[in-house]
Scaffold this motif. Structure first.
Motif, mmCIF file in Angstrom:
data_model
loop_
_atom_site.group_PDB
_atom_site.id
_atom_site.type_symbol
_atom_site.label_atom_id
_atom_site.label_comp_id
_atom_site.label_asym_id
_atom_site.label_seq_id
_atom_site.Cartn_x
_atom_site.Cartn_y
_atom_site.Cartn_z
ATOM 1 N N ASN A 1 18.190 46.973 2.940
ATOM 2 C CA ASN A 1 16.914 46.268 2.918
ATOM 3 C C ASN A 1 15.848 46.981 3.729
ATOM 4 O O ASN A 1 14.827 46.396 4.074
ATOM 5 C CB ASN A 1 17.104 44.835 3.417
ATOM 6 C CG ASN A 1 17.846 43.988 2.420
ATOM 7 O OD1 ASN A 1 17.275 43.486 1.458
ATOM 8 N ND2 ASN A 1 19.162 43.843 2.626
ATOM 9 N N THR A 2 16.100 48.243 4.026
ATOM 10 C CA THR A 2 15.104 49.093 4.668
ATOM 11 C C THR A 2 14.430 49.920 3.588
ATOM 12 O O THR A 2 15.056 50.762 2.941
ATOM 13 C CB THR A 2 15.757 50.018 5.710
ATOM 14 O OG1 THR A 2 16.398 49.225 6.707
ATOM 15 C CG2 THR A 2 14.712 50.905 6.369
ATOM 16 N N ASP B 1 8.446 43.026 10.791
ATOM 17 C CA ASP B 1 9.488 43.925 11.302
ATOM 18 C C ASP B 1 9.253 44.279 12.761
ATOM 19 O O ASP B 1 10.203 44.428 13.535
ATOM 20 C CB ASP B 1 9.539 45.200 10.452
ATOM 21 C CG ASP B 1 10.233 44.978 9.126
ATOM 22 O OD1 ASP B 1 10.982 43.990 9.003
ATOM 23 O OD2 ASP B 1 10.019 45.782 8.202
ATOM 24 N N TYR C 1 21.467 45.892 6.551
ATOM 25 C CA TYR C 1 20.295 46.408 7.257
ATOM 26 C C TYR C 1 19.729 47.629 6.528
ATOM 27 O O TYR C 1 18.521 47.715 6.283
ATOM 28 C CB TYR C 1 20.669 46.761 8.697
ATOM 29 C CG TYR C 1 19.486 47.199 9.533
ATOM 30 C CD1 TYR C 1 18.649 46.261 10.119
ATOM 31 C CD2 TYR C 1 19.182 48.549 9.709
ATOM 32 C CE1 TYR C 1 17.540 46.645 10.874
ATOM 33 C CE2 TYR C 1 18.090 48.947 10.457
ATOM 34 C CZ TYR C 1 17.273 47.992 11.038
ATOM 35 O OH TYR C 1 16.184 48.382 11.760
ATOM 36 N N ARG D 1 17.020 41.541 6.722
ATOM 37 C CA ARG D 1 17.126 42.748 7.551
ATOM 38 C C ARG D 1 17.040 42.391 9.037
ATOM 39 O O ARG D 1 17.823 42.896 9.851
ATOM 40 C CB ARG D 1 16.009 43.714 7.172
ATOM 41 C CG ARG D 1 16.033 45.037 7.946
ATOM 42 C CD ARG D 1 14.928 45.950 7.468
ATOM 43 N NE ARG D 1 15.068 47.282 8.034
ATOM 44 C CZ ARG D 1 14.109 47.929 8.670
ATOM 45 N NH1 ARG D 1 12.933 47.347 8.833
ATOM 46 N NH2 ARG D 1 14.317 49.141 9.130
#
Length: 864
Positions: free
Chosen positions: A656-657, A706, A653, A675
């Motif tokens: 991939n932010t 997102d 997580y 993510r």
């Protein structure tokens, strides 16, 4: 109990065996529209020629038209009559000029077929039988004509006037109206006719064909939406270049226009030179469209453009041949999309969609062959079988022929049938002649319904391995006995000790009920990789152990086969959990961990591989679906995966932010996908900060992918942040219908216990309407595929759906009929649920004034 076979007002069945060539042809058509939303007048001039039907009168189809005049060869006549909505004109000669004038009311047309109003604009949808709602005409696909169209309308209200073909003249009148004339020189069937009048802005571009012609391109939308059309325009240019490069097909007119409308029964329509799109497949920017939306827009733009050759230049002889154009064009758009990103991920997505919609269709009461034998309402055959299974048939032939011979065969098809109305048989014959193969037995794929089941067992004795294959095609309505099919199966063996391939991949053509294949020189125990790339649309039952599947999930060099091994391992575990109440999750956890730890894998592929099979797909594998048991088993495995791999999910997580701005690139899409999958597993683990993590992502997101991913996670939970996020989302996007569809859909798919009550309340929401197909699908359609919520034991979900369908049928029969199939699966559930579902189907069939669209789907669902 209601006898559905004798239900009142049952419409007549149309059968493929009854096809006869048209008695009259119409080489040329002139249309003159005086456009007005309340009362449009349409004058049609048809040049008709007799086509061998000696003594036959001219029969012109009509639906809801008010006839004002009929003129034959310049003389008004009165000896015409109406028979079952057909205008019948007695004629004696071989050729005539027929002129008619009718009046229609576009703003009263809630069926959205023919000429109708949408967002203050006027537009058309004529496939399959909508042209008869515009004017009297032999409304069938084998009557091809050239069209010249003149439109007159109020210039202030409708400053843009578009039709098929190329513009030839325009001007202003003294009374505030203006006019435009368009001409399409290529003969086309009436279902490809299109007209748009409105206040629209254009994102214009050009494309230079390989022969050097410059084509004017236009994406027409409301002015406020113009900034959201760049992606669609880019997709159009890319697809035009791709079709030239891969299939040698060049565009043939001087202009190509696309118009986006809000009210549309389908995704889009390939009308010659003037494609009309559902706005959800045109409009995109990072704030309002997900990566999936961007992908879908590119695919649908390509699909409709590719129809210019596989559908327009060559159309289908009759509607039984619908897959001739749709199956082939889906195959073409799948190839285009695979070339634009990850081919492996695209194949996984296509197969997942096939299994989610077409496999259940094949196993249910609405099963039908790719080339159907009969129907009541043709709009009900715009199905996953026609489109997606039809594409798989093309893919199998391409696999059998190989790339070079397949291209030769396609060229032969385009050259031989250009300008005609062809059949599925014509296409297969070209594959045979161009590819130098015999596809006689392959033709069974067009006439037999059902998904073949293949059992595979692998024996190893010394240095020899023997693969034993058996196939069986289950009975379907009207087809109790089936013949073996031709199944192209890509196969490879791997060594269980070394993990290395034991020889090259082989293409095995399974044609009999039982066959054996011998592999010599196999020193170590082999592990079978079968149906690699999903080379045949079948289900595989094998004797591979959990260890074998875990091995393939680590070592298989075919991406789809690697994914498939993981999915089968998960599926076996979930079925055990659903049936026995518990299951050992260790093998799945280890396999997922290995996949997450493999740095060579594309994040987008990893995201697909570690997702669990859906609840509905798990149910498809069971003799009796137990929604609650399946839900508990799946949630238990999700929870264990979340907890056992908690550190990995957190690392993924965070890794991939990115603080970088949104970019629609393969790398960007993969990062967002993995993510959001990781966020889902963090929430499934029961982590105390999961809701806060999701809400932070929701608030900070610079893109809809997102934002919606976080909202979906929150909507499934019980945190107070759930309602806050829903309110923020609604208030932010209340003026954007396409984004509000996501708001409705996300709640309809929730796994919470109170989903039905929430959906029922949303059906009364001021922003909900059944009149818009997108909105109906986003709430009613999404809820009906939410297996646990829809199949509540008290039957309340079934009653809710039936109530909505009956109401929707009065407005838009096509959309209502397409939302009914979940009720037709009543035989797959326990007797109590089955009886409740059947009762709602009987109630629907007994409803006075029911459309033939909904009647056919409901009555077949009871009989099947």
């Amino acid at each position: 109990m209601l006898d559905v076979l004798t239900a009142p007002a049952a419409p007549a069945i149309k059968r493929r065996q009854d096809y006869r060539p048209p008695a009259w042809l119409v080489p040329n058509v002139d249309l003159d529209f005086a456009l007005d939303p309340g009362a449009t007048r349409v004058r049609a001039r048809l040049e008709v020629t007799r086509n061998g039907g000696a003594g036959e009168p001219l029969r012109l189809d009509g639906d809801g038209l008010t006839p004002l005049a009929v003129i034959v060869d310049g003389v008004a006549v009165n000896d015409w009559r109406l028979e079952d909505d057909q205008l019948v004109i007695p004629l004696t000669g071989a050729s005539h000029v027929i002129e008619t004038e009718v009046e229609i009311a576009p703003d009263q047309n809630t069926q959205l077929m023919g000429l109708y109003s949408s967002g203050g604009n006027l537009c058309t949808q004529c496939e399959a039988e909508g042209f008869r709602r515009i004017t009297y005409f032999p409304d069938r696909p084998d009557v091809l004509a050239t069209y010249r169209v003149r439109m007159t309308a109020d210039k202030a209200r409708y400053p843009v006037l578009l039709a098929n073909g190329d513009p030839i003249a325009s001007g202003d009148n003294d009374d505030g109206t203006h006019w435009a004339e368009w001409h399409d020189p290529f003969p086309k069937p009436s279902y490809l006719f299109a007209l748009v009048a409105g206040d629209l802005a254009c994102n214009a571009g050009t494309f230079t064909t390989r022969s050097g012609r410059e084509v004017q391109l236009g994406i027409w939308v409301r002015a406020a939406d113009l900034a959201k059309t760049d992606h669609a325009l880019h997709a159009l240019k890319t697809s035009m270049a791709w079709d030239e490069r891969v299939y040698g097909r060049e565009y043939d007119l001087d202009v190509f226009n696309i118009v986006a409308v809000d009210d549309f029964n389908f995704g889009a329509m390939e009308n010659k030179g003037l494609n009309i799109f559902n706005s959800r497949y045109i409009l995109a920017d990072p704030d309002t469209a997900t990566d999936y939306d961007y992908d879908a827009i590119a695919a649908v733009v390509a699909h409709e453009y590719f129809h210019n050759w596989s559908g327009n230049r060559i159309t289908c002889r009759d509607w039984f041949q619908l897959s001739l154009k749709e199956g082939f064009t889906v195959f073409r758009d799948q190839g285009f999309s695979a070339d634009q990103g990850s081919a492996a991920v695209k194949r996984i997505e296509d197969v997942r969609g096939l299994r989610a919609s077409q496999f259940p269709e094949d196993a249910g009461p609405l099963a039908h062959p790719v080339r159907p034998e009969s129907y009541l309402e043709i709009s009900n055959f715009y199905t996953s079988t026609i489109y997606n299974k039809g594409a798989e048939l093309i893919r199998m032939m391409a696999t059998i022929l190989g790339p070079a011979r397949f291209r030769t065969a396609c060229d032969l098809y385009f050259d031989r049938f250009d300008g005609t109305a062809a059949t599925c048989e014509d296409f297969v014959t070209c594959m045979e002649e161009g590819g130098g193969v015999d596809l006689s037995r392959f033709r069974l794929w067009y006439s037999q319904a059902g998904t073949p089941r293949v059992s595979a067992s692998l024996e190893h004795d010394g240095g020899r391995a023997t693969l034993r294959l058996a196939q069986q095609v289950p009975p379907t309505p009207g087809q109790s006995a089936k013949e073996p099919m031709v199944l192209p199966l890509r196969i490879r063996l791997f060594g269980a000790e070394t993990g290395q391939p034991l020889g090259p991949e082989q293409l095995v053509l399974l044609e009999e009920a039982n066959e054996s294949i011998v592999f010599d020189g196999v020193a170590e125990r082999p592990v079978l990789s079968i149906n690699r790339g999903f080379s045949a649309p079948v289900t595989i039952e094998s004797d591979r152990t959990a260890a074998d599947l875990a091995f393939l999930a680590r070592h298989d060099d075919d991406p789809f086969a690697r994914y498939e091994a993981m999915q089968q391992l998960m599926l076996d575990t979930l079925i055990a959990g659903a049936v026995e109440g518990q299951a050992d999750h260790r093998a799945v956890i280890d396999a997922v961990a290995d996949t997450l730890d493999d740095p060579a894998l594309d994040p987008a592929f990893v995201a697909e591989a570690v997702l669990l099979p859906s609840e509905s797909f798990i149910g498809d594998q069971l003799s009796t679906v137990d929604p609650e048991a399946i839900y508990r088993a799946r949630e238990a495995l999700r929870g264990d995966l979340g907890r056992a791999l908690a550190e990995r999910w957190r690392n993924i997580y965070e890794a991939n932010t990115s603080g970088a701005a949104y970019a629609y690139t393969p790398a960007g899409k993969g990062a967002r996908r993995i993510r959001n999958v990781a966020l889902g597993y963090i929430a499934a683990s029961g982590a105390s900060d999961a809701a806060a993590l999701a809400f932070r992502q929701f608030e900070q997101a610079d893109n809809m992918t997102d934002r919606q991913g976080a909202l979906s996670t929150l909507v499934n939970g019980d945190s107070d942040l759930r309602e806050a996020a829903l309110d923020i989302f609604y208030n932010r996007y209340s003026g954007n219908g396409l984004v509000l569809d996501k708001w409705f859909q996300t709640q309809a798919l929730s796994t919470r216990d109170d989903t039905l009550e929430a959906v029922a309340a949303l059906a009364e929401h001021p922003s909900f309407t059944l009149a818009n197909p997108n909105r109906a699908r986003s709430l009613i359609g999404a809820f009906a595929v939410n297996q646990r919520a829809f199949n509540r034991a008290d039957g309340a979900g079934y009653r809710f759906l039936a109530d909505q369908l009956i109401a929707l049928d009065r407005l838009n029969p096509q959309t209502a009929a397409k939302l009914l199939p979940p009720l037709g699966r009543w035989r797959r559930f326990d007797p109590a649920r089955g009886a409740l579902m059947r009762a709602e189907l009987e109630r629907i069939v007994a409803t006075p004034g029911l459309s033939k669209d909904l009647f056919e789907q409901a009555s077949k669902s009871l009989q099947g």
